[in-house]
Write a protein that holds these residues in place. Structure first.
Motif, mmCIF file in Angstrom:
data_model
loop_
_atom_site.group_PDB
_atom_site.id
_atom_site.type_symbol
_atom_site.label_atom_id
_atom_site.label_comp_id
_atom_site.label_asym_id
_atom_site.label_seq_id
_atom_site.Cartn_x
_atom_site.Cartn_y
_atom_site.Cartn_z
ATOM 1 N N VAL A 87 0.749 -1.135 0.171
ATOM 2 C CA VAL A 87 0.109 0.032 -0.073
ATOM 3 C C VAL A 87 0.786 1.119 -0.150
ATOM 4 O O VAL A 87 1.855 1.408 0.770
ATOM 5 C CB VAL A 87 -0.830 -0.026 1.213
ATOM 6 C CG1 VAL A 87 -1.695 1.362 1.371
ATOM 7 C CG2 VAL A 87 -1.802 -1.111 1.202
ATOM 8 N N SER A 88 0.671 2.165 -0.830
ATOM 9 C CA SER A 88 1.425 3.422 -1.043
ATOM 10 C C SER A 88 1.103 4.368 0.216
ATOM 11 O O SER A 88 0.031 4.380 0.963
ATOM 12 C CB SER A 88 0.954 4.115 -2.308
ATOM 13 O OG SER A 88 1.524 5.398 -2.264
ATOM 14 N N VAL A 89 2.016 4.759 0.837
ATOM 15 C CA VAL A 89 2.047 5.702 2.096
ATOM 16 C C VAL A 89 2.398 7.208 1.564
ATOM 17 O O VAL A 89 1.362 8.084 1.797
ATOM 18 C CB VAL A 89 3.054 5.299 3.092
ATOM 19 C CG1 VAL A 89 3.161 6.303 4.330
ATOM 20 C CG2 VAL A 89 3.121 3.931 3.556
ATOM 21 N N ARG A 90 3.347 7.330 0.902
ATOM 22 C CA ARG A 90 3.586 8.848 0.232
ATOM 23 C C ARG A 90 4.634 8.396 -0.705
ATOM 24 O O ARG A 90 5.220 7.267 -0.836
ATOM 25 C CB ARG A 90 4.150 9.665 1.423
ATOM 26 C CG ARG A 90 5.291 9.215 2.037
ATOM 27 C CD ARG A 90 5.787 10.282 2.979
ATOM 28 N NE ARG A 90 7.080 10.336 3.374
ATOM 29 C CZ ARG A 90 7.872 9.297 4.302
ATOM 30 N NH1 ARG A 90 6.991 8.750 4.934
ATOM 31 N NH2 ARG A 90 8.999 9.392 4.743
ATOM 32 N N PRO A 91 4.759 9.513 -1.560
ATOM 33 C CA PRO A 91 5.631 9.110 -2.866
ATOM 34 C C PRO A 91 7.140 8.420 -2.495
ATOM 35 O O PRO A 91 7.805 8.983 -1.458
ATOM 36 C CB PRO A 91 5.925 10.536 -3.392
ATOM 37 C CG PRO A 91 4.759 11.350 -2.912
ATOM 38 C CD PRO A 91 4.387 10.714 -1.739
ATOM 39 N N GLY A 92 7.347 7.244 -3.029
ATOM 40 C CA GLY A 92 8.644 6.515 -2.645
ATOM 41 C C GLY A 92 8.551 5.824 -1.618
ATOM 42 O O GLY A 92 9.437 5.094 -1.324
ATOM 43 N N ARG A 93 7.596 5.931 -0.594
ATOM 44 C CA ARG A 93 7.443 4.727 0.582
ATOM 45 C C ARG A 93 6.036 4.037 0.486
ATOM 46 O O ARG A 93 4.999 4.613 -0.235
ATOM 47 C CB ARG A 93 7.307 5.750 1.648
ATOM 48 C CG ARG A 93 8.435 6.801 1.949
ATOM 49 C CD ARG A 93 9.782 5.978 2.322
ATOM 50 N NE ARG A 93 10.909 6.438 2.792
ATOM 51 C CZ ARG A 93 11.691 7.628 2.203
ATOM 52 N NH1 ARG A 93 11.506 7.450 0.909
ATOM 53 N NH2 ARG A 93 12.840 8.084 2.685
ATOM 54 N N VAL A 94 6.434 2.739 0.766
ATOM 55 C CA VAL A 94 5.050 1.834 0.990
ATOM 56 C C VAL A 94 5.237 1.110 2.215
ATOM 57 O O VAL A 94 6.085 0.943 2.858
ATOM 58 C CB VAL A 94 5.140 0.791 -0.304
ATOM 59 C CG1 VAL A 94 4.904 1.405 -1.680
ATOM 60 C CG2 VAL A 94 6.424 -0.067 -0.311
ATOM 61 N N ARG A 95 3.840 0.634 2.419
ATOM 62 C CA ARG A 95 3.893 -0.376 3.450
ATOM 63 C C ARG A 95 3.567 -1.633 2.907
ATOM 64 O O ARG A 95 2.810 -1.933 2.161
ATOM 65 C CB ARG A 95 2.545 -0.093 4.456
ATOM 66 C CG ARG A 95 2.518 0.748 5.535
ATOM 67 C CD ARG A 95 1.158 1.308 5.742
ATOM 68 N NE ARG A 95 0.576 -0.035 6.563
ATOM 69 C CZ ARG A 95 0.297 -0.113 7.804
ATOM 70 N NH1 ARG A 95 0.878 0.821 8.604
ATOM 71 N NH2 ARG A 95 -0.261 -1.038 8.015
ATOM 72 N N VAL A 96 4.388 -2.627 3.353
ATOM 73 C CA VAL A 96 4.287 -4.140 2.870
ATOM 74 C C VAL A 96 3.816 -5.013 4.123
ATOM 75 O O VAL A 96 4.490 -5.072 5.194
ATOM 76 C CB VAL A 96 5.418 -4.750 2.221
ATOM 77 C CG1 VAL A 96 5.577 -6.139 1.735
ATOM 78 C CG2 VAL A 96 5.936 -3.747 1.186
ATOM 79 N N THR A 97 2.515 -5.365 4.105
ATOM 80 C CA THR A 97 2.054 -5.948 5.140
ATOM 81 C C THR A 97 2.247 -7.551 4.675
ATOM 82 O O THR A 97 1.842 -8.179 3.851
ATOM 83 C CB THR A 97 0.497 -5.738 5.322
ATOM 84 O OG1 THR A 97 0.428 -4.551 5.599
ATOM 85 C CG2 THR A 97 -0.228 -6.579 6.522
ATOM 86 N N LEU A 98 2.876 -8.526 5.694
ATOM 87 C CA LEU A 98 3.006 -9.819 5.283
ATOM 88 C C LEU A 98 1.922 -10.634 6.217
ATOM 89 O O LEU A 98 1.487 -10.545 7.304
ATOM 90 C CB LEU A 98 4.409 -10.382 6.255
ATOM 91 C CG LEU A 98 5.554 -9.531 5.658
ATOM 92 C CD1 LEU A 98 6.935 -10.345 6.401
ATOM 93 C CD2 LEU A 98 5.635 -9.314 4.140
ATOM 94 N N LEU A 99 1.199 -11.225 5.305
ATOM 95 C CA LEU A 99 -0.103 -12.159 5.748
ATOM 96 C C LEU A 99 0.227 -13.318 6.096
ATOM 97 O O LEU A 99 0.680 -14.166 5.002
ATOM 98 C CB LEU A 99 -1.073 -11.654 4.696
ATOM 99 C CG LEU A 99 -1.476 -10.312 4.634
ATOM 100 C CD1 LEU A 99 -2.692 -10.322 3.311
ATOM 101 C CD2 LEU A 99 -2.252 -9.758 5.537
ATOM 102 N N LEU A 100 0.047 -13.838 7.125
ATOM 103 C CA LEU A 100 0.276 -15.205 7.634
ATOM 104 C C LEU A 100 -0.725 -16.301 6.903
ATOM 105 O O LEU A 100 -0.324 -17.397 6.700
ATOM 106 C CB LEU A 100 0.410 -15.472 9.029
ATOM 107 C CG LEU A 100 1.577 -14.615 9.836
ATOM 108 C CD1 LEU A 100 1.676 -14.963 11.313
ATOM 109 C CD2 LEU A 100 2.930 -14.752 9.167
ATOM 110 N N CYS A 101 -2.017 -15.667 6.623
ATOM 111 C CA CYS A 101 -2.810 -16.511 6.144
ATOM 112 C C CYS A 101 -3.548 -15.881 5.123
ATOM 113 O O CYS A 101 -3.816 -14.576 5.189
ATOM 114 C CB CYS A 101 -3.809 -17.400 6.853
ATOM 115 S SG CYS A 101 -4.586 -16.283 8.223
#
Ligand SMILES: Nc1ncnc2c1ncn2[C@@H]1O[C@H](COP(=O)(O)OP(=O)(O)OP(=O)(O)O)[C@@H](O)[C@H]1O
Ligand SMILES: [Mg+2]
Length: 381
Positions: A89-103
């Motif tokens: 998911v985009s947070v701001r230009p050049g930065r993202v959040r990557v969520t690791l989903l266990l299931c």
């Protein structure tokens, strides 16, 4: 406290290290040769790790890289990180959040049915997204909908869930063609709605209905007041919700009966798709594969909401979701029944799961509801 901090630091180190090894093996990294003639790999970097209920990596992208570039390799990242899925998911230009989903958040069956709406202009729930929130369509603002998917992928169940929400709305007339004879059968018991043509016994009746709807659309267009570009929808002018179940099957039936019938059906449906929106007509077209022989690219593009349940191959995903990352498309070819990809205006490609609405629940929802002051249905010519 100190021990917890050490555990957090240890987990962070492991995750950051694994991320680097994983992402460097994907197309999200770049091999360059530096000034000293040594080749190095540049890759998006984890700046911070958040370990709460979820595992979230805060990642800095490479210069000129877009969040979609990382999302495109998400299945590979998930594989490398040893998790079920990665969401970018985009947070701001050049930065993202990557969520690791266990299931996979969509693997739990979604049995909760959506409530019926009072007005067809209220959002209709299509399903639940990966973040657990409802994904909806607002018929007032949308154009048409296409539902595609291989046999047994969940198109009909998804349609039960969608249509049952319209059971008590005053400002909609459900009508359409259904060669299977199942999906629209409960609406045939609702005289306050439009005509429905069921089964294969009378192929010409399906065409007559489409042509009747085109005439009604044309009439509505002539009534659009000066200074407006669309009819004002409401109980006086209800949304005409034209459901076409198993469209490919219908065309096959018409073509073997009389080539002329197939041609007439295609041309009437093309007109409803191209001009219906301003006249309050919304088509819900259900097909196994939205290929050009069934629905041309121009007609396809008239659908604002395109849902694909499981399809056979990557090319089938691309028919309704051009630009979908190949890895995402490949993954969708083995999707569980009820899981769909949605392309709609103003939102990224979204994965959702439709509620499991049984046929009995759907029939009950439609036939038990009545409207006393609903609009009259017009006869098919
Ligand atoms: N949202 C869902 N959640 C759980 N199971 C589902 C869901 N949707 C469908 N299924 C399961 O898959 C089966 C087939 O679904 P459905 O009849 O909707 O497929 P279809 O795409 O309409 O197939 P066909 O093209 O053959 O008509 C259902 O009977 C049900 O068991
Ligand atoms: Mg079906």
């Amino acid at each position: 406290m100190r021990r917890r901090r050490t555990e957090h630091e240890l987990a962070t180190t492991v995750l950051v290290d694994r991320w680097r090894q994983t992402v460097e093996g994907t197309e999200a990294s770049r091999d360059i040769t530096n000034g000293a003639g040594i080749s190095v790999t540049l890759a998006p970097v984890v700046e911070r790790v958040e370990l709460t209920d979820e595992i979230v990596l805060h990642v800095r992208l490479l210069p000129g890289q877009l969040p979609d570039d990382l999302a495109a390799v998400a299945p590979r990242l998930a594989e490398g990180m040893g998790v079920a899925a990665c969401r970018v998911v985009s947070v701001r230009p050049g930065r993202v959040r990557v969520t690791l989903l266990l299931c996979d958040p969509l693997m739990t069956e979604n049995g909760a049915l959506s409530r019926p709406v009072r007005s067809a202009l209220e959002p209709l729930v299509l399903g639940t997204g990966e973040d657990g929130t409802a994904v909806s369509v607002a018929l007032g603002a949308s154009a048409h909908l296409i539902l595609a998917g291989s046999t047994g992928s969940g198109k009909s169940v998804g349609s039960y869930g969608l249509l049952s929400q319209l059971a008590v709305a005053e400002d909609v007339r459900v009508t359409g063609s259904d060669v299977s004879g199942l999906l629209l059968a409960p609406w045939s018991k609702r005289p306050d709605h439009g005509d429905v043509v069921l089964g294969t016994a009378d192929p010409a009746a399906h065409v007559a209905l489409f042509e009747h709807l085109v005439r009604e659309m044309d009439h509505r267009i002539t009534e659009i007041p000066a200074g407006r570009d669309a009819v004002a929808l409401g109980t006086e002018v209800p949304i005409l919700f034209v459901v076409v179940e198993e469209y490919a099957g219908l065309l096959r039936l018409l073509d073997v009966t009389d080539k002329g019938l197939g041609k007439r059906a295609r041309s009437a449906l093309a007109r409803l798709l191209a001009e219906g929106r301003k006249a309050g007509v919304r088509v819900l077209l259900i097909v196994q594969r939205a290929e050009a022989a069934i629905i041309g690219a121009y007609e396809r593009s008239q659908a604002s909401h395109r849902l694909s349940y499981r399809v056979d191959n990557r090319a089938s995903v691309e028919l309704l979701h051009p630009g979908a990352a190949p890895a995402v498309a490949d993954q969708h070819t083995v999707a569980t029944p009820g899981i769909a990809l949605l392309s709609a205006p103003g939102m990224p490609l979204t994965r959702l799961r439709s509620p499991l609405c049984t046929y009995a629940q759907y029939c009950d929802a439609v036939t038990a509801a009545t409207r006393s002051d609903g609009p009259e249905s017009g006869p098919a010519a």
